[in-house]
Scaffold this motif. Structure first.
Motif, PDB file in Angstrom:
ATOM      1  N   THR A 211     -89.318  61.878 -18.966  1.00 56.03           N
ATOM      2  CA  THR A 211     -87.326  62.164 -18.734  1.00 56.03           C
ATOM      3  C   THR A 211     -87.886  63.688 -19.728  1.00 56.03           C
ATOM      4  O   THR A 211     -86.853  65.065 -19.279  1.00 56.03           O
ATOM      5  CB  THR A 211     -86.375  61.629 -19.949  1.00 56.03           C
ATOM      6  OG1 THR A 211     -87.081  60.037 -18.734  1.00 56.03           O
ATOM      7  CG2 THR A 211     -85.438  61.675 -20.727  1.00 56.03           C
TER       8      THR A 211
ATOM      9  N   VAL B  80     -87.137  66.958 -18.347  1.00 55.96           N
ATOM     10  CA  VAL B  80     -86.351  68.237 -18.646  1.00 55.96           C
ATOM     11  C   VAL B  80     -86.716  69.885 -18.991  1.00 55.96           C
ATOM     12  O   VAL B  80     -85.968  70.587 -18.442  1.00 55.96           O
ATOM     13  CB  VAL B  80     -85.280  67.381 -20.160  1.00 55.96           C
ATOM     14  CG1 VAL B  80     -84.800  69.206 -21.107  1.00 55.96           C
ATOM     15  CG2 VAL B  80     -84.393  66.754 -19.808  1.00 55.96           C
TER      16      VAL B  80
ATOM     17  N   THR C 217     -85.636  73.017 -17.322  1.00 51.80           N
ATOM     18  CA  THR C 217     -85.131  74.618 -17.540  1.00 51.80           C
ATOM     19  C   THR C 217     -85.580  75.829 -17.754  1.00 51.80           C
ATOM     20  O   THR C 217     -85.255  76.689 -17.846  1.00 51.80           O
ATOM     21  CB  THR C 217     -85.140  73.784 -19.913  1.00 51.80           C
ATOM     22  OG1 THR C 217     -84.220  72.438 -19.969  1.00 51.80           O
ATOM     23  CG2 THR C 217     -84.794  74.936 -20.952  1.00 51.80           C
TER      24      THR C 217
ATOM     25  N   ILE D  83     -81.318  62.846 -18.660  1.00 54.70           N
ATOM     26  CA  ILE D  83     -81.526  63.872 -18.150  1.00 54.70           C
ATOM     27  C   ILE D  83     -80.106  64.825 -17.166  1.00 54.70           C
ATOM     28  O   ILE D  83     -79.621  65.960 -18.034  1.00 54.70           O
ATOM     29  CB  ILE D  83     -82.388  63.964 -16.025  1.00 54.70           C
ATOM     30  CG1 ILE D  83     -84.287  63.720 -16.986  1.00 54.70           C
ATOM     31  CG2 ILE D  83     -82.620  65.561 -16.274  1.00 54.70           C
ATOM     32  CD1 ILE D  83     -84.628  63.694 -16.016  1.00 54.70           C
TER      33      ILE D  83
ATOM     34  N   HIS E 268     -78.214  65.214 -21.028  1.00 56.33           N
ATOM     35  CA  HIS E 268     -79.194  67.001 -21.489  1.00 56.33           C
ATOM     36  C   HIS E 268     -77.906  68.385 -20.501  1.00 56.33           C
ATOM     37  O   HIS E 268     -78.336  69.336 -21.419  1.00 56.33           O
ATOM     38  CB  HIS E 268     -80.713  66.165 -21.180  1.00 56.33           C
ATOM     39  CG  HIS E 268     -81.012  67.899 -21.638  1.00 56.33           C
ATOM     40  ND1 HIS E 268     -81.025  68.313 -22.818  1.00 56.33           N
ATOM     41  CD2 HIS E 268     -81.357  69.677 -21.547  1.00 56.33           C
ATOM     42  CE1 HIS E 268     -81.911  68.999 -22.923  1.00 56.33           C
ATOM     43  NE2 HIS E 268     -81.787  70.286 -21.869  1.00 56.33           N
TER      44      HIS E 268
END
Length: 179
Positions: A40, A44, A48, A73, A76
């Motif tokens: 995970t 991310v 990003t 995710i 986030h």
């Protein structure tokens, strides 16, 4: 050789640019295989890194882990980026990795290390760029399998990166110099 391999991560956007536009899409398709905490987190980080990275498929042996990872995710990126992995691209079971890998340009392998040599071999055989967590294998047979796949990846000019963060963190390098 680990440092050289890891350095390939820096060239991934440049080498992928030609492939990205061949199919008429400017999005880099990402698959996550292994949806635990590290998988995970790696997803991310990949999402990003560039606005043109899209999570298209996920695979895990356990449905609750996959769904929990997808939820984390999405949470986030709430409001910043839409994360939508359709139900048909969520693969549960020990053979799900094949389906997820088939849909991507780049694969994150974050499964338990005993599975990693087989997953890596499949990804390279199918011309995928790979980021995989360490350790890459748990026994001599697995290490030989990873090394054989790495040789093929090099011949195919595929990028393979292993999570060796401590080799590049300033505080660890400074401590190494002091020792």
């Amino acid at each position: 050789s680990a440092a050289l391999t890891t350095g390939g991560l820096l060239t991934l956007p440049a080498t992928m640019q030609g492939k990205m536009f061949v199919g008429g899409s400017d999005k880099l398709k990402l698959a996550l295989v292994g949806c635990g905490g590290r998988g995970t987190g790696a997803a991310v980080q990949a999402l990003t890194a560039d606005a043109d990275v899209e999570l298209v498929a996920m695979a895990d042996a356990f449905e609750d882990r996959l769904e929990g990872s997808l939820g984390a995710i999405q949470e986030h990126f709430d409001g910043e980026k839409t994360i939508n992995v359709p139900e048909k691209n969520r693969y549960v079971g020990l053979d799900g990795y094949r389906h997820a890998i088939d849909q991507a340009d780049v694969v994150i392998l974050a499964t338990p290390p005993g599975f990693r040599p087989t997953h890596f071999e499949y990804a390279i055989a199918n011309d995928k760029h790979v980021f995989m967590e360490k350790p890459v294998a748990t026994d001599a047979y697995g290490v030989r399998k990873v090394l054989a796949s790495a040789k093929i990846a090099k011949e195919k000019k595929l990028n393979v990166v292993v999570g060796l963060q401590r080799h590049y963190e300033d505080k660890y390098l400074a401590l190494y110099d002091k020792v």
